[in-house]
Each structure stands twice: as C-alpha cells, then as structure tokens.
Design an enzyme around this catalytic site. Structure first.
Site, PDB file in Angstrom:
ATOM      1  N   GLU A 145       0.804  -1.230   0.000  1.00  0.00           N
ATOM      2  CA  GLU A 145       0.000   0.000   0.000  1.00  0.00           C
ATOM      3  C   GLU A 145       0.840   1.284   0.000  1.00  0.00           C
ATOM      4  O   GLU A 145       0.589   2.200   0.778  1.00  0.00           O
ATOM      5  CB  GLU A 145      -0.973  -0.010   1.194  1.00  0.00           C
ATOM      6  CG  GLU A 145      -1.869  -1.241   1.198  1.00  0.00           C
ATOM      7  CD  GLU A 145      -2.711  -1.397   2.464  1.00  0.00           C
ATOM      8  OE1 GLU A 145      -2.658  -0.516   3.331  1.00  0.00           O
ATOM      9  OE2 GLU A 145      -3.412  -2.414   2.575  1.00  0.00           O
ATOM     10  N   GLU A 148      -5.963 -11.140  -0.898  1.00  0.00           N
ATOM     11  CA  GLU A 148      -6.794 -10.873   0.293  1.00  0.00           C
ATOM     12  C   GLU A 148      -8.276 -10.852  -0.095  1.00  0.00           C
ATOM     13  O   GLU A 148      -9.011  -9.929   0.273  1.00  0.00           O
ATOM     14  CB  GLU A 148      -6.383  -9.536   0.929  1.00  0.00           C
ATOM     15  CG  GLU A 148      -4.919  -9.465   1.312  1.00  0.00           C
ATOM     16  CD  GLU A 148      -4.525  -8.169   2.025  1.00  0.00           C
ATOM     17  OE1 GLU A 148      -5.399  -7.434   2.496  1.00  0.00           O
ATOM     18  OE2 GLU A 148      -3.300  -7.907   2.110  1.00  0.00           O
TER      19      GLU A 148
HETATM   20  O1  9MR Z   1      -7.307  -8.126   8.790  1.00  0.00           O
HETATM   21  C1  9MR Z   1      -6.365  -7.292   9.424  1.00  0.00           C
HETATM   22  C2  9MR Z   1      -6.934  -6.787  10.744  1.00  0.00           C
HETATM   23  O2  9MR Z   1      -7.089  -7.847  11.656  1.00  0.00           O
HETATM   24  C3  9MR Z   1      -6.028  -5.707  11.310  1.00  0.00           C
HETATM   25  O3  9MR Z   1      -6.622  -5.173  12.480  1.00  0.00           O
HETATM   26  C4  9MR Z   1      -5.819  -4.623  10.267  1.00  0.00           C
HETATM   27  C5  9MR Z   1      -4.937  -3.510  10.776  1.00  0.00           C
HETATM   28  O4  9MR Z   1      -4.748  -2.557   9.781  1.00  0.00           O
HETATM   29  O5  9MR Z   1      -5.205  -5.197   9.116  1.00  0.00           O
HETATM   30  C6  9MR Z   1      -6.043  -6.132   8.496  1.00  0.00           C
HETATM   31  O6  9MR Z   1      -5.399  -6.667   7.339  1.00  0.00           O
HETATM   32  C7  9MR Z   1      -5.094  -5.750   6.300  1.00  0.00           C
HETATM   33  C8  9MR Z   1      -3.888  -6.288   5.579  1.00  0.00           C
HETATM   34  O7  9MR Z   1      -2.836  -6.516   6.464  1.00  0.00           O
HETATM   35  C9  9MR Z   1      -3.443  -5.355   4.461  1.00  0.00           C
HETATM   36  N1  9MR Z   1      -4.534  -5.080   3.559  1.00  0.00           N
HETATM   37  C10 9MR Z   1      -5.765  -4.624   4.176  1.00  0.00           C
HETATM   38  C11 9MR Z   1      -6.199  -5.629   5.249  1.00  0.00           C
HETATM   39  C12 9MR Z   1      -7.555  -5.252   5.829  1.00  0.00           C
HETATM   40  O8  9MR Z   1      -7.448  -4.028   6.491  1.00  0.00           O
END
Ligand code: 9MR
Length: 384
Positions: free
Chosen positions: A180, A290
């Site tokens: 990102e 994802e």
């Molecule tokens: O699913 C993840 C969640 O449990 C965390 O709290 C969050 C923190 O930003 O990140 C989520 O995973 C993310 C991933 O690492 C990167 N792409 C977006 C995902 C959803 O936010």
C-alpha cells in the site's frame, strides 16, 4: 529451521494431478451441479477445495495466530484447514506484531503457523515487511535532519527484514515486501507521502531498499508488491508508474498482489480482467492475496442486513469471480481469501470506508459462515 519449502518436481506434479483428477471427478459425481449441492455441512470425505483447484492455482486463507490471545493451533479444525493448501498470517508477521520493541522479536505465533504448514505440506505467504500501518514508531527517528532520519529508518528496515526474512528463508515461499505505498488519489504524488517510510526517507527510495534487502535475505523468495483498489484504473496506472520509475523488476519484484477487498458490485469482471492483463503484460506474476466480499458494497449504512438477504447475490458473485480467475490460471499463481469464516473478519469493523474496531456491523464476506459451515458460495466456487 522448519524444513525446506516445497519445490515442485515433475514426477510429483504428475502423481498429484492423477490423484486430484480422480478426487475431483468423485467430488463432482457425488455433489451434483452447484445449484443442487447446498447442504449446510462439509463432508470430510469430499475433495477439499484446494484439491479441486489443483490444476488451476493454490487456494490460501489468512489465519489468526495470536490475535485476541487465541493461538493458531487451537482456533481451527482440520476439516476446515484442509480446504486450503496455503496460509498467510492475518497479523502475526506484521512489523508491529513480530518486533513490537526494538530487537525483541515475538516469533511464537508465526512459528506455530509455519510449523503447521510445513508439517502438513502447505505453503506460507509472508505478510508484510514494509507498510505504513502496524509498524512501530521506534523504527523512525522523531527528530534530526532528513539524512539522519533516513539513515535511522534504513538501518531499522534492514535489521528487520534481515531477521524476519532470514528466519523463515527455508519455509516461506514469498513475501509481500511493500504494502500500500501508492496514493489513493490522482493529481498529486503517485506515492502515499504520509507513510512514515516516505516521510523518513523523503522520497520513494525506501521501496527499492525494501526489495533489495528482502532479496539479499532470501534470494529464493518470490517478492511481491501488494495493494488494494488495484482494479481502479487510476490506482493501477500509478502502480505501473511506480514499477517503471523505480525499475522494481531489477530490484527483485516478481509479482503483484491484488488484495481483492471487493464487494457485490465492484469491480466488474471486465475490470478484474484488465487488471490481470496489465501486470501480466509487464512480465509480472499476479496473485489474488486478500479476497473477501463486502456485502454492504462499501456503504456507510449502520443497519445490519440479514445474511439471507444477500446470500444469493454473494453466491453468484463468488461464482463469477472464480470463473474469471480460473480463465486466467496461466497468469495467476495463487488465490488467497482474507479469512477462513465469517465468525472473524475485519469487515465487521469497516463501515463506509472507515476501519474502527469499536464499531461492529456483521458482514458475510467469506466462504464459511459464522458457525464455520460452508456457504452456498463455497459450493459455487468448488463445484464448477
Ligand atoms: O485483517 C487485518 C486486521 O485484523 C487488522 O486489524 C488490520 C490492521 O490494519 O489489518 C487487516 O489486514 C489488512 C492487511 O494486512 C493489508 N490489507 C488490508 C487488510 C484489511 O485491512
């Protein structure tokens, strides 16, 4: 330390294909057409999803390991895990989780996931090394000249990547190296300039450093740039610009991770196809990293909708997405869902584009329901 990651051998592939083909035929014969097979439970004797997809691509899932004090090993049952042949830690390998304070690594949760995968012959994706989120502040100097701040951040990045990638070099097959890093809007910088990495470096050269360090720590690992909204044509062209401007392929970039946090309406199959084609034509691998489907279509409505009201739309959506992905099997090397079942999904806390753990609105984005039973969407994906 966990044993070598699996390498394909032609003989193994031939053997697997034979077994898989037989299992897939049995599964199809036993289950009938997708519309008929809507039983609410998973037959442990039927071919797992990943086996059915063996001649297409591996199917992965993001798993919890350590979140809310729950260990990976106690959280999932074998029948559910057996549907997947690849895993990624939803949080356990992120910088703030694995190295919360300088030099103090918390390996236990990532180790348990990797050990399970190696023991069961499954692959693991590494997620993530360099990101603006879930990254501890101590990695960045709070004062100093631009050169000093850059050198501080660069040293922490190198030490982090060296330790984490090095530890799992024998067992992980790929890493999301940078996540990102691109701006969500057009008109300004191509890059997410508010990232602490960009700010510490003063430019985007942190991205090439990250790839260089990951490649040095594990020359065999496949290295990915991972992002969301990649099917948006503007964001996609900014990513293409980054790859070209930074000459990322010469810094070890192997492919693009399309996060695929999609919804019932967006993106269209045509947009998905255009996205896959864009990166494939640049000589890059494509992974869906994802995948989940927001049943509220990114709206900010706070009223919860019942699952029954979206079930058929969700089922058809998964059917059309996987049909498209199967059509692109020669361009896609993996499809990973962002979670196992609806009992735990980050989308329960994502309302109208704002992610807030204190807000909950039940969502239904995955292939298994909150009781971990397969949904109609599961059978739409499995039986084709
Ligand atoms: O699913 C993840 C969640 O449990 C965390 O709290 C969050 C923190 O930003 O990140 C989520 O995973 C993310 C991933 O690492 C990167 N792409 C977006 C995902 C959803 O936010």
């Amino acid at each position: 330390m966990f044993g070598r990651r699996q390498r394909e051998t032609p003989m193994l592939r031939v053997f697997e294909f034979g077994v898989t083909a037989v299992l897939a035929i049995i599964a199809t014969a036993c289950s009938g057409s997708p519309k008929e097979d809507l039983s609410a439970s998973l037959d442990p004797n039927s071919a797992p999803l990943a086996v059915v997809y063996d001649s297409y691509f591996p199917i992965g899932a993001a798993v919890m390991a350590g979140e809310y004090g729950v260990s990976f090993t106690s959280n999932y049952d074998e029948t559910t895990l057996s549907q997947f042949n690849s895993f990624v830690g939803e949080n356990c390998m992120k910088p703030g989780v694995i190295q919360p304070t300088k030099g103090n690594f918390v390996w236990s949760h990532a180790d348990s996931l990797v050990a399970y995968a190696v023991d069961h012959g499954k692959t693991v994706r590494g997620h993530v090394l360099v990101w603006h989120s879930q990254t501890p502040n101590w990695m960045f100097a709070s004062s100093g000249t631009q050169i000093e701040r850059k050198e501080h951040a660069r040293g922490e990045m190198l030490a982090h990547i060296d330790a984490v990638v090095g530890r799992y070099a024998d067992s992980l097959y790929c890493w999301d190296v940078v996540n990102e890093a691109i701006s969500d809007s057009s008109g300004g910088s191509v890059y997410r300039t508010e990232s602490p990495w960009f700010s510490a470096y003063g430019d985007a050269s942190y991205i090439t450093d990250a790839f260089d360090y990951a490649r040095a720590a594990d020359p065999d690992a496949l290295l990915y740039y991972n992002d969301y909204s990649v099917c948006d044509s503007g964001k996609r062209s900014r990513i293409v610009q980054m790859i070209n401007d930074l000459d990322l392929k010469n810094h070890g970039l192997h492919g693009i991770g399309i996060q695929a946090h999609w919804n019932l309406q967006w993106p269209s199959v045509a947009e998905i196809q255009a996205t896959i084609d864009t990166f494939h034509s640049m000589g890059l691998d494509v992974q869906i990293t994802e995948l989940d489907i927001d049943c509220y279509n990114n709206s900010s409505q706070t009223t919860e909708i019942p699952y029954a009201s979206v079930e058929s739309a969700l089922t058809e959506r998964y059917r059309e997405i996987f049909e498209c992905l199967r059509d692109n099997k020669d361009k896609i090397s993996q499809v990973t869902l962002w979670g196992v079942a609806d009992d735990h999904t980050w989308l329960d806390h994502m309302v109208g584009g704002v992610y807030d753990q204190d807000i909950t609105r039940k969502n239904y984005p995955l292939l298994f329901d909150a009781d971990r039973k397969p949904k109609k969407a599961f059978f739409a994906v499995r039986n084709f």
